[in-house]
Design a protein around this motif. Sequence first.
Motif, PDB file in Angstrom:
ATOM      1  N   CYS A   1      18.742 -20.978   5.611  1.00  0.00           N
ATOM      2  CA  CYS A   1      18.336 -20.314   4.370  1.00  0.00           C
ATOM      3  C   CYS A   1      18.381 -18.793   4.536  1.00  0.00           C
ATOM      4  CB  CYS A   1      16.936 -20.769   3.969  1.00  0.00           C
ATOM      5  SG  CYS A   1      16.311 -20.007   2.451  1.00  0.00           S
ATOM      6  N   ILE A   2      17.921 -18.311   5.670  1.00  0.00           N
ATOM      7  CA  ILE A   2      17.943 -16.868   5.928  1.00  0.00           C
ATOM      8  C   ILE A   2      19.382 -16.364   5.997  1.00  0.00           C
ATOM      9  CG2 ILE A   2      17.327 -15.066   7.589  1.00  0.00           C
ATOM     10  CD1 ILE A   2      14.914 -16.905   8.356  1.00  0.00           C
ATOM     11  N   GLU A   3      20.250 -17.115   6.664  1.00  0.00           N
ATOM     12  CA  GLU A   3      21.661 -16.736   6.740  1.00  0.00           C
ATOM     13  C   GLU A   3      22.292 -16.690   5.352  1.00  0.00           C
ATOM     14  OE1 GLU A   3      23.194 -19.696   9.314  1.00  0.00           O
ATOM     15  OE2 GLU A   3      22.380 -18.785  11.147  1.00  0.00           O
ATOM     16  N   ASP A   4      21.921 -17.643   4.501  1.00  0.00           N
ATOM     17  CA  ASP A   4      22.428 -17.634   3.129  1.00  0.00           C
ATOM     18  C   ASP A   4      21.990 -16.357   2.412  1.00  0.00           C
ATOM     19  OD1 ASP A   4      23.556 -20.099   3.571  1.00  0.00           O
ATOM     20  OD2 ASP A   4      21.992 -21.236   2.520  1.00  0.00           O
ATOM     21  N   GLY A   5      20.740 -15.955   2.639  1.00  0.00           N
ATOM     22  CA  GLY A   5      20.241 -14.739   2.014  1.00  0.00           C
ATOM     23  C   GLY A   5      20.931 -13.488   2.522  1.00  0.00           C
ATOM     24  N   VAL A   6      21.279 -13.495   3.807  1.00  0.00           N
ATOM     25  CA  VAL A   6      22.029 -12.365   4.365  1.00  0.00           C
ATOM     26  C   VAL A   6      23.409 -12.281   3.711  1.00  0.00           C
ATOM     27  CG1 VAL A   6      23.105 -11.433   6.454  1.00  0.00           C
ATOM     28  CG2 VAL A   6      20.788 -12.379   6.562  1.00  0.00           C
TER      29      VAL A   6
ATOM     30  N   GLU B   1      20.485 -10.698  -0.188  1.00  0.00           N
ATOM     31  CA  GLU B   1      19.053 -10.770  -0.484  1.00  0.00           C
ATOM     32  C   GLU B   1      18.205 -10.432   0.734  1.00  0.00           C
ATOM     33  OE1 GLU B   1      18.008 -14.376  -3.013  1.00  0.00           O
ATOM     34  OE2 GLU B   1      20.074 -14.848  -2.440  1.00  0.00           O
ATOM     35  N   PHE B   2      18.710 -10.761   1.922  1.00  0.00           N
ATOM     36  CA  PHE B   2      17.983 -10.512   3.161  1.00  0.00           C
ATOM     37  C   PHE B   2      18.777  -9.568   4.052  1.00  0.00           C
ATOM     38  CE2 PHE B   2      16.341 -15.111   2.601  1.00  0.00           C
ATOM     39  CZ  PHE B   2      15.351 -14.672   1.741  1.00  0.00           C
TER      40      PHE B   2
ATOM     41  N   LEU C   1       9.595  -9.995   5.966  1.00  0.00           N
ATOM     42  CA  LEU C   1      10.324  -9.886   7.227  1.00  0.00           C
ATOM     43  C   LEU C   1      11.824 -10.122   7.020  1.00  0.00           C
ATOM     44  CD1 LEU C   1       7.856 -11.745   9.604  1.00  0.00           C
ATOM     45  CD2 LEU C   1       8.467  -9.322   9.706  1.00  0.00           C
ATOM     46  N   ALA C   2      12.161 -11.028   6.117  1.00  0.00           N
ATOM     47  CA  ALA C   2      13.571 -11.312   5.864  1.00  0.00           C
ATOM     48  C   ALA C   2      14.247 -10.182   5.101  1.00  0.00           C
ATOM     49  CB  ALA C   2      13.717 -12.612   5.084  1.00  0.00           C
ATOM     50  N   SER C   3      13.458  -9.432   4.336  1.00  0.00           N
ATOM     51  CA  SER C   3      14.026  -8.384   3.493  1.00  0.00           C
ATOM     52  C   SER C   3      14.042  -7.019   4.156  1.00  0.00           C
ATOM     53  CB  SER C   3      13.236  -8.297   2.177  1.00  0.00           C
ATOM     54  OG  SER C   3      13.243  -9.530   1.494  1.00  0.00           O
TER      55      SER C   3
END
Length: 235
Positions: A157-162, A166-167, A225-227
């Motif tokens: 999910c984090i990789e998708d946001g990158v 978004e991240f 943290l993700a952003s």
Amino acid sequence: MTTAPQPKIDGRRSAAAARRRAREQEIIGATRALFDERGVRDAQIEDIAKAVGINRAIVYRHFTGKEELFALTLVGYLEELRGDLNAAAERPGSARERLAIIVSAFVDYALAHPAFVDCAQALMRRSGPELLDEISESALFRLGRGISGCLTVLSTCIEDGVATGEFAVEDPTLLANTLYASGLGALQLARVGILVKEAAPGIPTVGEISTDQVRSYLVDSALALASARQGQPSA
């Protein structure tokens, strides 16, 4: 020369292996039941053996010790948790929305299964060399697979946001591991329900904290943290 007896030998070995696996699952199931009923600290090998109807010595024939038995019991929790996280990750929405849902699912599962948190924290307090000494390689592999399966849902999910912008995360795997470890710690606040603070310099006091507050904190922390870009404070 005939080879007819060989299948019989193999058949006996297969049957014995199947019985061993069935007994191991029976012991793990009894451990899980005691965890859910009494908690990790009150689950004793004697009680586990009694629930299965065996001598405690037989437990140690199947497992290297209490730590390995507890590790394999944790695997069952992790498999259930992964199912909940996968369901959360499949919800429609942006990466930010899905990350919030995934973290909420983690909190909800942990609150519903307090023994999962206790068991996970107990094993995390052991060093790598200690675990290698006390748990067989096959059990460590199963435990690692259980943890990584859950973490992969987060990191994906984090990789998708990158990818969508978004991240801003350089190492999604590190962040996923950090969120898992910090989440387990924060969940103790939800269970205890109190915060410690200073009423005046040197004068401690306690305040209340709800499970909803802990859930919101963990979700907000994960998104922040993700952003946050490296070297810059989060918004």
